[in-house]
Design an enzyme around this catalytic site. Structure first.
Site, PDB file in Angstrom:
ATOM      1  N   VAL A  14      -0.184 -27.348 -25.256  1.00  0.00           N
ATOM      2  CA  VAL A  14       0.199 -28.197 -26.391  1.00  0.00           C
ATOM      3  C   VAL A  14       0.385 -27.360 -27.661  1.00  0.00           C
ATOM      4  O   VAL A  14       1.339 -27.571 -28.429  1.00  0.00           O
ATOM      5  CB  VAL A  14      -0.844 -29.320 -26.613  1.00  0.00           C
ATOM      6  N   LYS A 105      -8.670 -36.216 -25.934  1.00  0.00           N
ATOM      7  CA  LYS A 105      -9.183 -37.538 -25.538  1.00  0.00           C
ATOM      8  C   LYS A 105     -10.633 -37.482 -25.095  1.00  0.00           C
ATOM      9  O   LYS A 105     -11.409 -38.411 -25.332  1.00  0.00           O
ATOM     10  CB  LYS A 105      -8.324 -38.138 -24.430  1.00  0.00           C
ATOM     11  N   GLY A 134       0.413 -39.128 -24.339  1.00  0.00           N
ATOM     12  CA  GLY A 134       1.258 -38.022 -24.804  1.00  0.00           C
ATOM     13  C   GLY A 134       2.253 -38.377 -25.880  1.00  0.00           C
ATOM     14  O   GLY A 134       1.881 -38.654 -27.024  1.00  0.00           O
ATOM     15  N   ILE A 136       4.133 -41.006 -26.301  1.00  0.00           N
ATOM     16  CA  ILE A 136       4.377 -42.416 -26.644  1.00  0.00           C
ATOM     17  C   ILE A 136       3.565 -42.769 -27.891  1.00  0.00           C
ATOM     18  O   ILE A 136       2.345 -42.609 -27.883  1.00  0.00           O
ATOM     19  CB  ILE A 136       3.943 -43.362 -25.492  1.00  0.00           C
ATOM     20  N   GLU A 190      -3.453 -30.701 -11.346  1.00  0.00           N
ATOM     21  CA  GLU A 190      -4.251 -29.485 -11.554  1.00  0.00           C
ATOM     22  C   GLU A 190      -4.753 -28.968 -10.207  1.00  0.00           C
ATOM     23  O   GLU A 190      -4.837 -29.720  -9.231  1.00  0.00           O
ATOM     24  CB  GLU A 190      -5.481 -29.810 -12.415  1.00  0.00           C
ATOM     25  N   LYS A 205      -8.800 -42.246 -22.166  1.00  0.00           N
ATOM     26  CA  LYS A 205      -7.733 -42.849 -22.970  1.00  0.00           C
ATOM     27  C   LYS A 205      -8.022 -44.329 -23.216  1.00  0.00           C
ATOM     28  O   LYS A 205      -7.762 -44.852 -24.303  1.00  0.00           O
ATOM     29  CB  LYS A 205      -6.395 -42.657 -22.265  1.00  0.00           C
TER      30      LYS A 205
HETATM   31  N1  NAP Z   1      -1.359 -30.491 -21.609  1.00  0.00           N
HETATM   32  C1  NAP Z   1      -0.976 -31.737 -21.896  1.00  0.00           C
HETATM   33  O1  NAP Z   1       0.079 -32.184 -21.458  1.00  0.00           O
HETATM   34  C2  NAP Z   1      -1.839 -32.603 -22.761  1.00  0.00           C
HETATM   35  C3  NAP Z   1      -1.435 -33.935 -23.004  1.00  0.00           C
HETATM   36  C4  NAP Z   1      -2.203 -34.730 -23.860  1.00  0.00           C
HETATM   37  C5  NAP Z   1      -3.357 -34.225 -24.413  1.00  0.00           C
HETATM   38  N2  NAP Z   1      -3.744 -32.943 -24.135  1.00  0.00           N
HETATM   39  C6  NAP Z   1      -4.975 -32.431 -24.764  1.00  0.00           C
HETATM   40  O2  NAP Z   1      -4.613 -31.363 -25.630  1.00  0.00           O
HETATM   41  C7  NAP Z   1      -5.684 -30.420 -25.676  1.00  0.00           C
HETATM   42  C8  NAP Z   1      -5.144 -29.048 -25.305  1.00  0.00           C
HETATM   43  O3  NAP Z   1      -4.614 -29.097 -23.996  1.00  0.00           O
HETATM   44  P1  NAP Z   1      -3.758 -27.904 -23.386  1.00  0.00           P
HETATM   45  O4  NAP Z   1      -3.131 -28.452 -22.160  1.00  0.00           O
HETATM   46  O5  NAP Z   1      -2.910 -27.311 -24.425  1.00  0.00           O
HETATM   47  O6  NAP Z   1      -4.919 -26.894 -22.986  1.00  0.00           O
HETATM   48  P2  NAP Z   1      -4.776 -25.358 -22.590  1.00  0.00           P
HETATM   49  O7  NAP Z   1      -3.388 -25.038 -22.182  1.00  0.00           O
HETATM   50  O8  NAP Z   1      -5.893 -25.058 -21.653  1.00  0.00           O
HETATM   51  O9  NAP Z   1      -5.045 -24.615 -23.978  1.00  0.00           O
HETATM   52  C9  NAP Z   1      -6.306 -24.546 -24.584  1.00  0.00           C
HETATM   53  C10 NAP Z   1      -6.239 -23.496 -25.667  1.00  0.00           C
HETATM   54  O10 NAP Z   1      -7.477 -23.459 -26.340  1.00  0.00           O
HETATM   55  C11 NAP Z   1      -7.870 -22.104 -26.515  1.00  0.00           C
HETATM   56  N3  NAP Z   1      -9.313 -22.057 -26.621  1.00  0.00           N
HETATM   57  C12 NAP Z   1     -10.242 -22.234 -25.651  1.00  0.00           C
HETATM   58  N4  NAP Z   1     -11.489 -22.168 -26.194  1.00  0.00           N
HETATM   59  C13 NAP Z   1     -11.311 -21.954 -27.516  1.00  0.00           C
HETATM   60  C14 NAP Z   1     -12.199 -21.804 -28.614  1.00  0.00           C
HETATM   61  N5  NAP Z   1     -13.524 -21.891 -28.459  1.00  0.00           N
HETATM   62  N6  NAP Z   1     -11.678 -21.606 -29.849  1.00  0.00           N
HETATM   63  C15 NAP Z   1     -10.354 -21.539 -30.047  1.00  0.00           C
HETATM   64  N7  NAP Z   1      -9.458 -21.667 -29.038  1.00  0.00           N
HETATM   65  C16 NAP Z   1      -9.940 -21.878 -27.788  1.00  0.00           C
HETATM   66  C17 NAP Z   1      -7.316 -21.373 -25.323  1.00  0.00           C
HETATM   67  O11 NAP Z   1      -7.243 -20.023 -25.679  1.00  0.00           O
HETATM   68  P3  NAP Z   1      -6.473 -18.805 -24.946  1.00  0.00           P
HETATM   69  O12 NAP Z   1      -5.097 -19.314 -24.595  1.00  0.00           O
HETATM   70  O13 NAP Z   1      -6.412 -17.785 -26.011  1.00  0.00           O
HETATM   71  O14 NAP Z   1      -7.288 -18.433 -23.760  1.00  0.00           O
HETATM   72  C18 NAP Z   1      -5.958 -22.078 -25.156  1.00  0.00           C
HETATM   73  O15 NAP Z   1      -4.976 -21.496 -25.965  1.00  0.00           O
HETATM   74  C19 NAP Z   1      -6.759 -30.950 -24.719  1.00  0.00           C
HETATM   75  O16 NAP Z   1      -7.700 -31.686 -25.437  1.00  0.00           O
HETATM   76  C20 NAP Z   1      -5.979 -31.868 -23.790  1.00  0.00           C
HETATM   77  O17 NAP Z   1      -6.769 -32.896 -23.233  1.00  0.00           O
HETATM   78  C21 NAP Z   1      -3.015 -32.125 -23.315  1.00  0.00           C
END
Ligand code: NAP
Length: 438
Positions: A14, A105, A134, A136, A190, A205
């Site tokens: 994201v 969430k 997401g 919406i 996943e 959610k």
């Molecule tokens: N993916 C989706 O489609 C989606 C949809 C809706 C909501 N969300 C929500 O959006 C959020 C992010 O999701 P994502 O899919 O983007 O996750 P992700 O790809 O796993 O990214 C998480 C990021 O957080 C960083 N991180 C981990 N621990 C950290 C810390 N202590 N301090 C600072 N940065 C840290 C990671 O660092 P590094 O990259 O440097 O290792 C990574 O860049 C979550 O809450 C998820 O539930 C995601």
């Protein structure tokens, strides 16, 4: 022209989506805001890791203080995920007087009291659009467009992985495990799919949706949550023959001062709009006392749709900052003094119609014995369906019963009794039926 400086935590799926949108749509954003939105700083766990986007011009580090202690940062965006580090970031940001935008969430559902409590205490806007469905804009609809409505019912398909699996099982007659494996290969599920397929993601959610709809903070653990792994192609086929489609629904309603909040596979009438939501798409069907039925549909995940919701929140909060407003809309729609603790109805206390599938030996009197047990427990049968007869007397057959509205505890008690009967050849299947307001 004024500049709004953003400090963002997390450069994952994201986070990179947000970087892209701010870069590619910067001119449009400027024309709509009358200000520049600049991603000034990012903090991430591994600052040197290669990213899918250019980070030119963004100061990247792994030190939260670089954002949280910087008075030039106007808005903090949390895209880390999880409930530990993210909670510290969000609470510290608000303590420093900075509005927060989050897609998290899990945090908003499991730490509702801490996070929403802080937003109320500090009178700060909290952007959470990306946390549910997401791309919406459903939370904005609830908070703004539907602000005058008593929300009668929310029914959401809010997990794309589950909807993809159930859609494929429906269109191809395939088994859960096979479709899950395919979804994993395609990147729709996943490697560890538990969180999605067991319904926990949908429950997070749903917690946010009911809290916003009813101005409360239900304990996340009180939300009933049942996944889709026990749904068989046989159930999907039988449901189809009886005019239903099986969906994982997140259902919220207010019944006699208590909140029904439950996630489970559900039979939905095949001609209902929610039954037309296929694949990874999400939809949220909300009924209000004046507006009647509404439905919002779109992509519930992914870098671009989720990033779009995050940037929408950034712009909304930027407008408030630019116009000199400190607070935003109340974080949970209602004023602090109107928040209320509402109990959640335990699942055995709900009333619903049920699809019950029994595996029984094809003997005379079996049906009468089963319906007697159900009748003794105050459950009446709406329809019955016996898809096949046995080739051999020792082969079990399937019998499907659809009940009228019944109390779940009575249904469970009946199943316990029927299970012990000598003609029963396997565990019964129970799937709730939702009579959605059209
Ligand atoms: N993916 C989706 O489609 C989606 C949809 C809706 C909501 N969300 C929500 O959006 C959020 C992010 O999701 P994502 O899919 O983007 O996750 P992700 O790809 O796993 O990214 C998480 C990021 O957080 C960083 N991180 C981990 N621990 C950290 C810390 N202590 N301090 C600072 N940065 C840290 C990671 O660092 P590094 O990259 O440097 O290792 C990574 O860049 C979550 O809450 C998820 O539930 C995601």
């Amino acid at each position: 022209m004024r500049t709004i400086n953003i400090g963002m935590f997390g450069l994952g799926v994201v986070g990179c989506g947000v970087v892209n949108i701010l870069r590619n749509n910067g001119d449009l954003i400027r024309s709509r805001l009358g200000a520049d939105v600049v991603l000034a700083k990012a903090v991430t766990a591994h600052p040197r890791k290669a990213r899918s986007v250019s980070l030119d011009g963004i100061a990247v580090s792994d030190n939260p203080d670089t954002i949280l202690d910087d008075p030039r940062i106007d808005i903090v965006v949390e895209l880390v995920g999880g409930t530990k580090a993210a909670k510290d970031i969000v609470l510290r940001a608000m303590d420093a007087g900075k509005p927060v935008v989050t897609a998290n969430k899990a945090l908003l559902a499991e730490e509702a009291r801490a996070v929403f409590g802080k937003a109320y205490e500090k009178n700060l806007p909290l952007g959470l659009e990306a946390s549910v469905a997401g791309g919406i804009p459903i939370l904005r609809s609830l908070k703004e467009g539907l602000a005058s409505e008593h929300i009668l019912e929310i029914s959401g398909i809010v997990n794309g992985t589950c909807n993809y699996i159930l859609s494929k099982m429906t269109s191809e007659g395939a088994a859960f495990d096979d479709v899950l494996a395919e979804a994993q290969r395609l990147g729709y599920a996943e490697t560890d799919p538990t969180f999605d397929v067991q319904g926990f993601d949908s429950a997070h959610k749903l917690a946010i949706l009911v809290n916003l709809a009813y101005g409360t903070m239900v304990p996340y653990k009180d939300i009933y949550c049942e996944g889709i792994s026990h749904i068989t192609p046989m159930d999907i086929a039988y449901a189809d023959q009886m005019g239903y489609v099986i969906k994982l629904l997140a259902i919220g309603k207010l019944v006699d001062g208590r909140v029904e909040a439950r996630v489970h596979p559900t039979l939905v009438a095949a001609d209902h709009l929610l039954s037309q939501v296929h694949g990874v798409f999400n939809a949220v069907y909300i009924t209000g006392d004046n507006v009647d039925a509404t439905m919002s549909y779109g992509r519930g995940a992914g870098a671009a749709p989720t990033g779009s919701a995050v940037v929408g929140d950034i712009m909304d909060i930027s407008r408030r900052l630019l116009s000199g407003q400190k607070g935003g809309l109340p974080p949970l729609s209602v004023m602090a003094d109107r928040l209320r603790d509402l109990p959640v109805v335990p699942i055995h206390d709900i009333d619903s119609e049920y699809y019950l599938r029994f595996q029984v030996l094809d003997r005379v009197g079996v049906l009468a014995r089963m319906t007697t047990v159900l009748g003794n427990n105050n459950i009446s049968i709406q329809s019955m369906f016996q898809p096949s007869t046995a080739d051999h007397p020792s082969d079990p057959v399937q019998v499907v019963l659809i009940t009228h509205n019944a109390r779940e505890r009575n249904v469970l008690k009946s199943l316990e009794e029927i299970k012990t009967m000598d003609f029963v050849a396997g565990s019964p299947q129970l799937i709730r039926i939702e009579k959605l307001i059209d």
